[in-house]
Design a protein around this motif. Structure first.
Motif, short mmCIF file in Angstrom:
data_model
loop_
_atom_site.label_atom_id
_atom_site.label_comp_id
_atom_site.label_asym_id
_atom_site.label_seq_id
_atom_site.Cartn_x
_atom_site.Cartn_y
_atom_site.Cartn_z
N SER A 104 74.56 52.84 65.70
CA SER A 104 73.80 53.64 64.74
C SER A 104 74.60 53.86 63.45
CB SER A 104 73.39 54.98 65.36
OG SER A 104 74.53 55.76 65.65
N GLN A 105 75.89 54.09 63.59
CA GLN A 105 76.73 54.23 62.41
C GLN A 105 76.91 52.90 61.70
OE1 GLN A 105 80.36 56.31 63.22
NE2 GLN A 105 79.29 58.22 63.74
N ALA A 106 76.92 51.81 62.46
CA ALA A 106 77.04 50.48 61.85
C ALA A 106 75.83 50.19 60.96
CB ALA A 106 77.18 49.42 62.93
N LYS A 107 74.65 50.64 61.38
CA LYS A 107 73.44 50.44 60.57
C LYS A 107 73.52 51.25 59.27
CE LYS A 107 70.51 49.31 64.46
NZ LYS A 107 69.43 49.74 65.34
N ILE A 108 74.06 52.45 59.36
CA ILE A 108 74.23 53.29 58.16
C ILE A 108 75.21 52.62 57.20
CG2 ILE A 108 75.08 55.51 57.31
CD1 ILE A 108 74.06 56.74 59.94
N VAL A 109 76.30 52.07 57.74
CA VAL A 109 77.29 51.40 56.91
C VAL A 109 76.69 50.16 56.26
CG1 VAL A 109 79.48 50.12 56.95
CG2 VAL A 109 79.29 52.30 58.14
N GLN A 110 75.89 49.39 57.02
CA GLN A 110 75.23 48.19 56.46
C GLN A 110 74.29 48.59 55.33
OE1 GLN A 110 75.74 45.21 56.43
NE2 GLN A 110 76.50 44.47 58.37
N LEU A 141 96.67 51.86 50.73
CA LEU A 141 95.39 51.29 50.33
C LEU A 141 94.35 51.51 51.43
CD1 LEU A 141 93.71 49.53 48.35
CD2 LEU A 141 94.55 47.54 49.62
N ARG A 142 94.74 51.27 52.67
CA ARG A 142 93.84 51.47 53.81
C ARG A 142 93.39 52.93 53.91
NH1 ARG A 142 96.73 49.15 57.55
NH2 ARG A 142 95.44 47.30 57.63
N GLU A 143 94.33 53.85 53.83
CA GLU A 143 94.00 55.27 53.95
C GLU A 143 93.09 55.73 52.82
OE1 GLU A 143 97.84 57.09 54.02
OE2 GLU A 143 98.19 56.58 56.12
N GLU A 144 93.35 55.24 51.62
CA GLU A 144 92.53 55.65 50.48
C GLU A 144 91.11 55.09 50.60
OE1 GLU A 144 91.82 57.89 47.29
OE2 GLU A 144 93.78 57.78 48.26
N ILE A 145 90.99 53.86 51.07
CA ILE A 145 89.65 53.27 51.24
C ILE A 145 88.88 54.01 52.33
CG2 ILE A 145 88.47 51.20 52.08
CD1 ILE A 145 90.40 49.55 50.42
N VAL A 146 89.54 54.36 53.41
CA VAL A 146 88.87 55.10 54.49
C VAL A 146 88.40 56.45 53.98
CG1 VAL A 146 89.24 56.28 56.69
CG2 VAL A 146 90.00 53.94 56.41
N THR A 147 89.25 57.16 53.25
CA THR A 147 88.89 58.48 52.75
C THR A 147 87.71 58.41 51.79
OG1 THR A 147 91.19 59.18 52.95
CG2 THR A 147 89.77 60.51 51.53
N ARG A 148 87.77 57.48 50.84
CA ARG A 148 86.68 57.35 49.86
C ARG A 148 85.39 56.87 50.52
NH1 ARG A 148 88.63 56.16 44.05
NH2 ARG A 148 90.66 57.15 44.04
N SER A 149 85.50 55.98 51.48
CA SER A 149 84.31 55.46 52.16
C SER A 149 83.62 56.56 52.96
CB SER A 149 84.69 54.31 53.10
OG SER A 149 85.23 53.26 52.37
N ASN A 150 84.39 57.39 53.62
CA ASN A 150 83.80 58.48 54.40
C ASN A 150 83.07 59.47 53.50
OD1 ASN A 150 84.41 57.61 56.98
ND2 ASN A 150 86.43 58.53 56.93
N LEU A 151 83.53 59.65 52.28
CA LEU A 151 82.82 60.51 51.35
C LEU A 151 81.51 59.86 50.89
CD1 LEU A 151 85.75 61.83 49.14
CD2 LEU A 151 84.45 63.10 50.85
N ALA A 152 81.52 58.54 50.78
CA ALA A 152 80.34 57.83 50.29
C ALA A 152 79.24 57.72 51.34
CB ALA A 152 80.73 56.45 49.80
N ILE A 153 79.60 57.64 52.62
CA ILE A 153 78.60 57.50 53.69
C ILE A 153 78.68 58.69 54.61
CG2 ILE A 153 78.54 54.98 53.57
CD1 ILE A 153 80.35 55.01 56.05
N ALA A 154 78.51 59.86 54.06
CA ALA A 154 78.78 61.16 54.70
C ALA A 154 78.27 61.33 56.13
CB ALA A 154 78.26 62.27 53.83
N PRO A 155 77.06 60.98 56.53
CA PRO A 155 76.72 61.25 57.93
C PRO A 155 77.50 60.34 58.90
CG PRO A 155 74.83 60.34 56.77
CD PRO A 155 75.92 60.52 55.78
N ALA A 156 77.75 59.14 58.49
CA ALA A 156 78.53 58.21 59.34
C ALA A 156 80.01 58.42 59.04
CB ALA A 156 78.12 56.77 59.07
N LYS A 157 80.84 57.86 59.91
CA LYS A 157 82.29 58.02 59.73
C LYS A 157 82.98 56.70 60.04
CE LYS A 157 86.16 60.98 61.01
NZ LYS A 157 87.13 59.97 61.02
N ILE A 158 83.73 56.22 59.06
CA ILE A 158 84.55 55.02 59.25
C ILE A 158 85.89 55.48 59.79
CG2 ILE A 158 85.78 53.19 58.05
CD1 ILE A 158 83.41 52.98 56.18
N SER A 159 86.30 54.93 60.93
CA SER A 159 87.57 55.36 61.51
C SER A 159 88.75 54.52 61.02
CB SER A 159 87.49 55.32 63.04
OG SER A 159 87.15 54.03 63.47
#
Length: 169
Positions: A104-110, A141-159
């Motif tokens: 379900s989170q993968a669909k949100i990310v897609q 770079l990895r940590e910054e991308i994860v943090t920014r991505s989680n803000l962009a796709i708020a209901p889902a969470k990229i680990s």
């Protein structure tokens, strides 16, 4: 007489010395045994002192449901120029996968992939080449991308973000 007086005087000094060393030796022995027992407890070699967790683990292992494996979502290749002070441009090519908990989170990310591509590209354009170099730079770079991505796709969470390819030219 002087020899006899010396012998009697020497005996109490020897007794004081041996009694003075006794607490020191006993203290060192207690520290050594305590350290050995603490190390054995820490390594799990003393099964009687583990608060009964082994019994709970054996009983609970059959009742546990195996954890679902994470889902990886492929991110299309990103080519961006880095922030360089001179006339010479430095480019980076990034191919990555993002890790999410379930389908379900993968669909949100897609669905949010265009937003993520814009986010990754704009962040890379403001990054200097020396910030990416080395394992510490890649981790930042990895940590910054994860943090920014989680803000962009708020209901889902990229680990996590897994870099398949990261080439700087």
């Amino acid at each position: 007489m002087s020899g006899g007086a010396r012998g009697k005087a020497a005996q109490p000094e020897a007794g004081k010395r041996s009694r003075g060393k006794l607490p020191l030796i006993a203290g060192a022995l207690v520290l050594l045994l305590g350290g050995g027992a603490g190390g054995a407890w820490y390594l799990g070699l003393l099964p009687g002192f583990d608060s009964g967790s082994a019994g709970h683990d054996a009983a609970g292992a059959s009742a546990r449901v195996p954890a679902k494996p994470p889902v990886f979502v492929e991110v299309p290749d990103i080519v961006a120029n880095l922030n360089t002070p001179g006339r010479r441009q430095t480019f980076v090519k990034l191919r990555a996968r993002v890790e999410v908990a379930d389908e379900s989170q993968a669909k949100i990310v897609q669905a949010a992939m265009p937003r993520l591509l814009d986010l990754f590209g704009s962040y890379l354009r403001e990054t200097r080449p020396e910030e990416i170099r080395g394992s510490a730079g890649t981790q930042r770079l990895r940590e910054e991308i994860v943090t920014r991505s989680n803000l962009a796709i708020a209901p889902a969470k990229i680990s996590d973000v897994l870099f398949v390819e990261l080439v700087m030219q």
